[in-house]
Scaffold this motif. Sequence first.
Motif, mmCIF file in Angstrom:
data_model
loop_
_atom_site.group_PDB
_atom_site.id
_atom_site.type_symbol
_atom_site.label_atom_id
_atom_site.label_comp_id
_atom_site.label_asym_id
_atom_site.label_seq_id
_atom_site.Cartn_x
_atom_site.Cartn_y
_atom_site.Cartn_z
ATOM 1 N N VAL A 161 0.817 -1.220 0.000
ATOM 2 C CA VAL A 161 0.000 0.000 0.000
ATOM 3 C C VAL A 161 0.850 1.269 0.000
ATOM 4 C CG1 VAL A 161 -1.975 -1.137 1.094
ATOM 5 C CG2 VAL A 161 -0.221 -0.044 2.525
ATOM 6 N N ARG A 162 2.165 1.114 -0.133
ATOM 7 C CA ARG A 162 3.016 2.313 -0.138
ATOM 8 C C ARG A 162 2.598 3.309 -1.227
ATOM 9 N NH1 ARG A 162 4.481 6.451 -0.109
ATOM 10 N NH2 ARG A 162 6.472 7.422 0.386
ATOM 11 N N PRO A 163 2.211 2.861 -2.441
ATOM 12 C CA PRO A 163 1.814 3.838 -3.467
ATOM 13 C C PRO A 163 0.568 4.643 -3.100
ATOM 14 C CG PRO A 163 2.351 1.722 -4.473
ATOM 15 C CD PRO A 163 2.296 1.497 -2.998
ATOM 16 N N TYR A 164 -0.199 4.169 -2.121
ATOM 17 C CA TYR A 164 -1.416 4.888 -1.740
ATOM 18 C C TYR A 164 -1.143 6.042 -0.783
ATOM 19 C CZ TYR A 164 -3.803 0.823 -3.709
ATOM 20 O OH TYR A 164 -4.244 -0.170 -4.562
ATOM 21 N N VAL A 165 0.010 6.074 -0.152
ATOM 22 C CA VAL A 165 0.342 7.163 0.780
ATOM 23 C C VAL A 165 1.008 8.274 -0.029
ATOM 24 C CG1 VAL A 165 1.505 7.811 2.913
ATOM 25 C CG2 VAL A 165 0.662 5.468 2.624
ATOM 26 N N LEU A 166 0.230 9.262 -0.442
ATOM 27 C CA LEU A 166 0.728 10.332 -1.298
ATOM 28 C C LEU A 166 1.391 11.438 -0.488
ATOM 29 C CD1 LEU A 166 -2.324 10.562 -3.728
ATOM 30 C CD2 LEU A 166 -0.246 9.174 -3.959
ATOM 31 N N ASP A 167 0.871 11.678 0.698
ATOM 32 C CA ASP A 167 1.468 12.685 1.575
ATOM 33 C C ASP A 167 0.999 12.412 2.999
ATOM 34 O OD1 ASP A 167 3.018 14.852 2.268
ATOM 35 O OD2 ASP A 167 1.443 16.332 1.896
ATOM 36 N N LEU A 168 1.852 12.781 3.961
ATOM 37 C CA LEU A 168 1.555 12.521 5.373
ATOM 38 C C LEU A 168 2.394 13.474 6.206
ATOM 39 C CD1 LEU A 168 -0.077 10.592 7.218
ATOM 40 C CD2 LEU A 168 1.877 9.032 7.163
ATOM 41 N N ALA A 169 1.736 14.212 7.111
ATOM 42 C CA ALA A 169 2.473 15.209 7.893
ATOM 43 C C ALA A 169 1.769 15.474 9.213
ATOM 44 C CB ALA A 169 2.600 16.513 7.109
ATOM 45 N N LEU A 184 -4.393 10.284 0.612
ATOM 46 C CA LEU A 184 -4.370 8.855 0.314
ATOM 47 C C LEU A 184 -5.048 8.568 -1.019
ATOM 48 C CD1 LEU A 184 -5.439 7.500 3.834
ATOM 49 C CD2 LEU A 184 -3.116 7.929 2.991
ATOM 50 N N ALA A 185 -4.390 7.755 -1.843
ATOM 51 C CA ALA A 185 -4.982 7.340 -3.114
ATOM 52 C C ALA A 185 -6.144 6.384 -2.866
ATOM 53 C CB ALA A 185 -3.923 6.679 -3.985
ATOM 54 N N THR A 186 -7.081 6.359 -3.796
ATOM 55 C CA THR A 186 -8.281 5.525 -3.654
ATOM 56 C C THR A 186 -8.408 4.464 -4.736
ATOM 57 O OG1 THR A 186 -9.612 7.073 -4.954
ATOM 58 C CG2 THR A 186 -9.537 7.421 -2.568
ATOM 59 N N GLN A 187 -7.581 4.503 -5.757
ATOM 60 C CA GLN A 187 -7.677 3.567 -6.868
ATOM 61 C C GLN A 187 -6.407 2.721 -6.959
ATOM 62 O OE1 GLN A 187 -10.419 3.214 -8.417
ATOM 63 N NE2 GLN A 187 -11.514 5.161 -8.271
ATOM 64 N N PRO A 188 -6.505 1.423 -7.267
ATOM 65 C CA PRO A 188 -7.751 0.716 -7.548
ATOM 66 C C PRO A 188 -8.495 0.244 -6.306
ATOM 67 C CG PRO A 188 -5.901 -0.757 -7.854
ATOM 68 C CD PRO A 188 -5.319 0.595 -7.531
ATOM 69 N N ARG A 189 -7.809 0.253 -5.142
ATOM 70 C CA ARG A 189 -8.457 -0.282 -3.957
ATOM 71 C C ARG A 189 -8.406 0.702 -2.788
ATOM 72 N NH1 ARG A 189 -10.513 -5.028 -2.440
ATOM 73 N NH2 ARG A 189 -10.404 -5.648 -0.240
ATOM 74 N N GLY A 190 -7.369 1.464 -2.696
ATOM 75 C CA GLY A 190 -7.278 2.494 -1.681
ATOM 76 C C GLY A 190 -6.759 2.004 -0.343
ATOM 77 N N LEU A 191 -6.614 2.968 0.577
ATOM 78 C CA LEU A 191 -6.094 2.696 1.912
ATOM 79 C C LEU A 191 -6.994 3.383 2.925
ATOM 80 C CD1 LEU A 191 -3.703 1.530 3.617
ATOM 81 C CD2 LEU A 191 -2.625 3.791 3.396
ATOM 82 N N ARG A 192 -7.523 2.608 3.866
ATOM 83 C CA ARG A 192 -8.395 3.179 4.896
ATOM 84 C C ARG A 192 -7.566 3.905 5.949
ATOM 85 N NH1 ARG A 192 -10.436 -2.222 4.475
ATOM 86 N NH2 ARG A 192 -12.440 -2.315 3.372
ATOM 87 N N VAL A 193 -8.237 4.854 6.628
ATOM 88 C CA VAL A 193 -7.575 5.575 7.719
ATOM 89 C C VAL A 193 -7.127 4.598 8.799
ATOM 90 C CG1 VAL A 193 -7.951 7.226 9.598
ATOM 91 C CG2 VAL A 193 -8.742 7.761 7.286
ATOM 92 N N SER A 194 -7.956 3.628 9.125
ATOM 93 C CA SER A 194 -7.598 2.650 10.163
ATOM 94 C C SER A 194 -6.368 1.849 9.762
ATOM 95 C CB SER A 194 -8.775 1.713 10.434
ATOM 96 O OG SER A 194 -9.165 1.020 9.251
ATOM 97 N N GLU A 195 -6.243 1.539 8.471
ATOM 98 C CA GLU A 195 -5.077 0.798 7.993
ATOM 99 C C GLU A 195 -3.828 1.667 8.050
ATOM 100 O OE1 GLU A 195 -7.325 -2.178 4.794
ATOM 101 O OE2 GLU A 195 -6.647 -0.190 4.153
ATOM 102 N N LEU A 196 -3.987 2.949 7.745
ATOM 103 C CA LEU A 196 -2.841 3.857 7.845
ATOM 104 C C LEU A 196 -2.343 3.947 9.281
ATOM 105 C CD1 LEU A 196 -0.954 6.063 6.695
ATOM 106 C CD2 LEU A 196 -2.783 7.714 7.197
ATOM 107 N N LEU A 197 -3.251 4.099 10.243
ATOM 108 C CA LEU A 197 -2.834 4.179 11.642
ATOM 109 C C LEU A 197 -2.147 2.900 12.092
ATOM 110 C CD1 LEU A 197 -5.687 6.083 13.527
ATOM 111 C CD2 LEU A 197 -3.493 6.928 12.701
#
Length: 243
Positions: A161-169, A184-197
Amino acid sequence: MRVRIRFTKTGKIRWTSHRDLARVWERVIRRVGLPVAYSQGFSPHPKLHFGLALSTGHESVAEFIDIDLDDDAPNVPSPAELLLLPPRITAALPIGLQVTGIGIIPTSTDSLQQAVVSCEWDIEVREVSPQQVAPAIERVLAADELTITRQRKGKDVTDDVRPYVLDLAVVGPTDGGTQLHAHLATQPRGLRVSELLALLDPAWDEGLVRRTHQWTLIDGARIEPLEGPSEATSTSHATARAS
């Protein structure tokens, strides 16, 4: 005619599920007299098209709904009349839902589910300081690969899911912890906030989460869904009503 509406979802209404929110919109559309078109078949239903579902408990100042109107109805609004509708629709909505923009879009426009390529989020992490969050963000942004395991069709699937993290600060401290901003990118599947945490630290708990933007791409340019090609558009940046 297809109408696109931007609206907020803040305060206690954030605990309303996506399905219940759809029912709210069906009632409000009838109440304000919009001549919505209906599907064909044994059980016709109003042609409402929502964007990416917002998790129950999350707020947003950038939600969208597309509504197909019945062009043959005697009360179909003109473009000029349509642009005057936001205050009237807001008055019929529950507190916490507010229309902030409306526009007529071509019926050939891609659905919101297809068109939105990324979202921005303000995320509160409870009971941790900015000094604790910053190193975790640096680690995630420096990673070449970030793998998580998800359930897909009853099977465990591992995704990078690294390609889905476009920016984080880090934004700064809050009364209950630390606020960060994520794109966070949403295509083709995306990354949920809970998954990022969970990638940052599995022990961390989310506080208030708010979606601030949804983005599409047109000719390589990042465009908000009401900024694209349209026949008429009215936008407002009024502060959302809070409960």
